[in-house]
Every structure is written in structure tokens, then in C-alpha cells.
Enzyme design. Structure first.
Site, short mmCIF file in Angstrom:
data_model
loop_
_atom_site.label_atom_id
_atom_site.label_comp_id
_atom_site.label_asym_id
_atom_site.label_seq_id
_atom_site.Cartn_x
_atom_site.Cartn_y
_atom_site.Cartn_z
N TYR A 14 41.95 11.09 45.13
CA TYR A 14 40.87 12.01 44.73
C TYR A 14 41.01 13.36 45.44
O TYR A 14 40.84 14.41 44.83
CB TYR A 14 39.49 11.39 45.02
CG TYR A 14 38.36 12.15 44.36
CD1 TYR A 14 37.98 11.86 43.05
CD2 TYR A 14 37.69 13.18 45.03
CE1 TYR A 14 36.98 12.57 42.42
CE2 TYR A 14 36.68 13.89 44.40
CZ TYR A 14 36.32 13.58 43.10
OH TYR A 14 35.33 14.29 42.48
N HIS A 56 32.81 19.18 50.27
CA HIS A 56 32.33 17.82 49.99
C HIS A 56 33.20 16.82 50.75
O HIS A 56 34.39 16.70 50.47
CB HIS A 56 32.34 17.52 48.49
CG HIS A 56 31.19 18.15 47.77
ND1 HIS A 56 30.56 17.54 46.72
CD2 HIS A 56 30.54 19.32 47.97
CE1 HIS A 56 29.56 18.33 46.29
NE2 HIS A 56 29.54 19.42 47.03
N LYS A 102 41.24 16.70 37.80
CA LYS A 102 42.61 17.03 38.19
C LYS A 102 43.23 18.19 37.41
O LYS A 102 44.28 18.71 37.79
CB LYS A 102 43.52 15.80 38.05
CG LYS A 102 43.22 14.70 39.05
CD LYS A 102 43.61 15.13 40.45
CE LYS A 102 43.22 14.14 41.52
NZ LYS A 102 42.58 14.74 42.68
N TYR A 112 29.82 9.57 40.00
CA TYR A 112 30.47 9.09 38.78
C TYR A 112 29.83 7.75 38.43
O TYR A 112 29.85 6.83 39.25
CB TYR A 112 31.96 8.88 39.01
CG TYR A 112 32.77 10.15 39.23
CD1 TYR A 112 33.46 10.74 38.17
CD2 TYR A 112 32.87 10.75 40.47
CE1 TYR A 112 34.22 11.89 38.35
CE2 TYR A 112 33.63 11.90 40.67
CZ TYR A 112 34.30 12.46 39.61
OH TYR A 112 35.06 13.59 39.79
N PRO A 132 38.97 14.75 32.08
CA PRO A 132 38.33 15.40 33.24
C PRO A 132 37.90 14.45 34.35
O PRO A 132 37.54 14.90 35.44
CB PRO A 132 37.11 16.10 32.63
CG PRO A 132 36.84 15.36 31.37
CD PRO A 132 38.15 14.85 30.87
#
Ligand code: APR
Ligand code: PHB
Length: 402
Positions: free
Chosen positions: A394, A75, A300, A204, A296
Site C-alpha cells: 500500500y 496518513h 496506484k 475501504y 483505483p
């Protein structure tokens, strides 16, 4: 009583224990894993599925990357949606080439289990009553019940990889550790289904009705999450209810694209931030969820477990191959530095994306906190500098050398 001997006793056969065992074995360091439940039970747990590059490289170093590299999805970006408005974050472009791999933790755990079995390394599944002894002495041991017999395992070091509810952390005297904890006022309801995902990239979503996440495992398997009150029971949520609520929270075009179907798994998990300091005592080292938990948001948990594994693996390799015992004392300090960065990031991302109702926090009331978070979202999604910070964290900060 049956007596066994190994160099490193590993408590817990989750991803942390299995990955550590594999890496140590590759360096010729003997280890034995004690696991409370069965292998099938371990594989029945559905967890997150985003691997940072550091973890992917560690899996390659352990020689267990074949299926991850063949089936895992690279990704290069991730999306955020605020009240229906989608923002693409170009992870690769903003970080100078870093990406994440979408590959389920369950699959990784299976690969590690298979590799351990193929290498003939021993894991005692369904080991009961695991107890740590003499961890502050030079000859620690672990006793446990296995196949109807009492066993004693003598070792040089113990790796406590037994998760948040394990016994290792509790073996450190209470006055020798400090624990930090934040329990969030909501949980995540997760649904796994064999339906094509609604989006190529993870999304998200912050919506008026609360947080939602559209995630995936493959081109044919989806994973979705909804923020729900802690008082909700999963039995109260039919599959249709979950799909209907997702449609309300996801951006309209994504919702229209979403294919629904029966759930393969559905569960509610509470959200928690937790850290135990230090992460070592005598000859015991805490690794992964045994020492820290993150919410979550940002995925991580597994990745922080992996950086602990990396640190401990490097320390123990130096101990056994170079007789460098001075580096042992550095484990906790090195591991915790990266852990706190992950903790802060997960807490911050959770704050930005969830609905906290009337709770407020950080000394400001709920109304003002809302405005602060509007400003955070605007800066970190709509400016290049903000997006770069978000992307860098991220994809995961680099591993520290010992
Ligand atoms: N004796 C032996 N094994 C135990 C004991 C015990 N007393 N208590 C717990 N265990 C086992 C659990 O059954 C489990 O299989 O330890 C294992 C711990 O595994 P995980 O909970 O998966 O933790 P870890 O290996 O640190 O994995 C990292 O971070 O955020 C999460 O999703 C992420 O699960 C992942 C974790
Ligand atoms: C998941 O796919 O399970 C997942 C992905 C990203 C997260 C959390 C969970 O932040």
C-alpha cells in the site's frame, strides 16, 4: 509550417508529463509539452489523492513540494471494514516508518503547472492533431496544429505521457506491442463535497451491498466512492441517493458520523487493468496511463506514473550528462517490473473488496470464489504477516535503479 526544436518532446500535460518536464529542466535538459486540451480542462478532472513516499520525494526533487508539504496530510494508517467490522492497518509501524500523503492529484497538477509557468517553460495547450514521426529513426519529430498554424517539433526523444486514449501508444506498430486487459464488471461512482470527512483515515469497505470507500482531501473536504453497475448513469444518482447508499455500506458508527451536503463533483468511472509491453519503441517512451491502467482500489495509478517518470528521468539524465546511451534499452524492463507489482496489487485488492455477483473467475464459480476471498480477507487483515504484506504494498515498493 513553423519549425521548433527541443531535446525531449513530451506529449500530454497530465501529472506524468508535467513532473517529467520539471525534473528534466532541472537537469538542463530542454523539453516542450504538447497538450490536447486547455489547462482549465486538465484541472477540472478529479482523480485520486494518495501519494506514495517515492512520488512525494520526486516532487521534492523537482522543487515543487512546498504546498504538498504544507497542506498534504500525512496518513500513518488506513482502515478496512468487512461487513461493518473495522480493522486498522498501521502502515508506519508495519513498514518500519513509511507513510502516504493525502493530497489531491488536481492540486499536485496545479502546483506543477504553476512551477512550469514560473520557470518560463513552454506548454502548448489545445495542440490539435498531434502526430509522431520517424520514432524508429535517430531524428524523430512531432507535428501538430497550434494557434491556427501547423508546427513541426524536431527532438531527440519523445515521452508519450498522453494517457490511455492518447496517440503515442498507437504510434508503436501493432505487431511490436502486446496488450493485456481486464475490464471489471462494475464502475465506481465518486462524490466530492465540502463536508468534514467521516473518518481521519481512509476506510475501504466490503459490504453485502458492494464496495464503498470513505476518502478525504482535507479536514473540510470529503471524497466518497460506491461500487455501481456499469449500466448506471450518474444522472440517475441524486446526491441524496449517494449519501443514503453510503450510509448502508459504511460501518454503522462511521455512517452516523458522516456529514452530508451538496456534491461539488459526481461521476462514474469504469474499472480496468491494462498493460502495454514493451513501454518503448525506437526513440519513443510510454509513461503513465499511456502504457498502463489500474483499477483505483489502492490508488496506484498516479504512483505508477511517477515511478515511470523516475525511471525515464534517470535514463535521460545519464544519456545527456554521461553520454551513456546503453541504459536507454533498459527503460521498459525496469519500469514494467514495478508496474506489474502495482497491477497485481490493484487487481487483488479489487477482488477482495468488491461484489462480483454471479461472475466468479480464475476458473472457480462465484460461490467458491467468495469463500476464497473470505480467507484472503481473514489472512491479510487478521494476521500480522498478512497485514505487513498489505501495508508494504500500500505504501509502495521502492523504486528500481536503472
Ligand atoms: N495529444 C496531446 N495530449 C493528449 C493527447 C494527444 N493526442 N491525448 C491525450 N492527451 C493528454 C490528455 O488531455 C491528458 O491531459 O494527455 C494527458 C494525460 O494525462 P493523464 O490521463 O492524467 O495521465 P498521466 O499523466 O499518465 O497521469 C497518471 O494515472 O491512474 C491515473 O489518476 C491517475 O490521471 C492519473 C494517471
Ligand atoms: C481518492 O481519495 O480519490 C482515492 C483514495 C484511495 C483510493 C482511490 C481513490 O484507493
Amino acid at each position: 509550417m513553423k519549425t521548433l526544436k527541443t531535446q525531449v518532446a513530451i506529449i500530454g500535460a497530465g501529472p506524468a508529463g508535467l513532473l517529467l518536464g520539471q525534473l528534466l529542466a532541472k537537469q538542463g535538459i530542454s523539453n516542450l509539452i504538447l497538450e490536447r486540451v486547455s489547462g482549465d480542462y486538465v484541472l477540472g478532472r478529479i482523480r485520486a489523492g494518495i501519494l506514495e513516499q517515492g512520488l512525494a520525494n520526486l516532487v521534492r526533487e523537482a522543487g515543487v513540494a512546498e504546498r504538498m508539504d504544507a497542506e498534504g496530510e500525512v496518513h500513518e494508517g488506513v482502515e478496512f471494514a468487512v461487513d461493518g467490522v473495522r480493522k486498522h492497518i498501521d502502515l508506519k509501524g508495519l513498514t518500519g516508518g513509511d507513510v502516504v500523503i493525502c493530497y489531491g492529484q488536481t492540486e499536485l497538477t496545479k502546483d506543477l503547472m504553476d512551477a512550469r509557468q514560473a520557470a518560463g517553460l513552454l506548454t502548448c495547450y489545445e495542440a490539435a492533431n498531434v502526430q509522431l514521426h520517424d520514432i524508429a529513426e535517430s531524428t524523430p519529430s512531432v507535428t501538430f496544429d497550434y494557434e491556427g498554424e501547423k508546427h513541426s517539433l524536431c527532438c531527440d526523444y519523445i515521452a508519450g505521457c498522453d494517457g490511455f486514449h492518447g496517440t503515442s501508444r498507437q504510434s508503436i506498430p501493432a505487431d511490436k506491442r502486446t496488450e493485456y486487459e481486464r475490464v471489471y464488471p462494475f464502475g465506481w461512482l465518486g462524490l466530492l463535497s465540502d463536508t468534514p470527512p467521516a473518518s481521519e483515515e481512509l476506510i475501504y469497505c466490503k459490504s453485502e451491498r458492494g464496495f464503498a470507500l470513505a476518502s478525504r482531501r482535507s479536514a473540510t473536504r470529503s471524497r466518497y466512492y460506491l461500487q455501481v453497475p456499469l449500466t448506471d448513469n450518474v444522472e440517475e444518482w441524486s446526491d441524496d441517493d449517494v449519501w443514503a447508499e453510503l450510509k448502508r455500506r459504511l460501518p454503522q458508527d462511521v455512517a452516523e458520523n458522516m456529514v452530508t451536503g451538496p456534491s461539488l463533483e459526481k461521476s462514474i468511472a469504469p474499472l480496468r487493468s491494462f498493460v502495454c509491453e514493451p513501454m518503448q519503441y525506437g526513440r519513443l517512451f510510454l509513461v503513465g496511463d499511456a502504457a498502463h491502467i489500474v483499477p483505483p482500489t489502492g490508488a496506484k495509478g498516479l504512483n505508477l506514473a511517477a515511478s515511470d517518470v523516475h525511471t525515464l528521468y534517470k535514463v535521460l539524465t545519464r544519456v545527456y550528462q554521461e553520454n551513456d546511451t546503453a541504459c536507454i534499452a533498459r527503460y521498459s524492463e525496469v519500469a514494467l517490473k514495478r508496474v506489474w507489482h502495482g497491477e497485481r496489487f490493484s487487481w487483488w485488492l479489487s477482488n477482495m473488496l468488491h461484489d462480483y455477483g454471479d461472475e466468479g473467475g480464475s476458473g472457480v464459480d462465484a460461490k467458491m470464489l467468495d469463500r476464497f476471498m473470505d480467507s484472503e480477507r481473514d489472512y491479510f487483515l487478521n494476521t500480522e504477516a498478512g497485514r505487513r504484506v498489505l501495508a508494504t504494498q500500500y505504501v509502495g515498493l521502492p523504486y528500481e535503479e536503472v
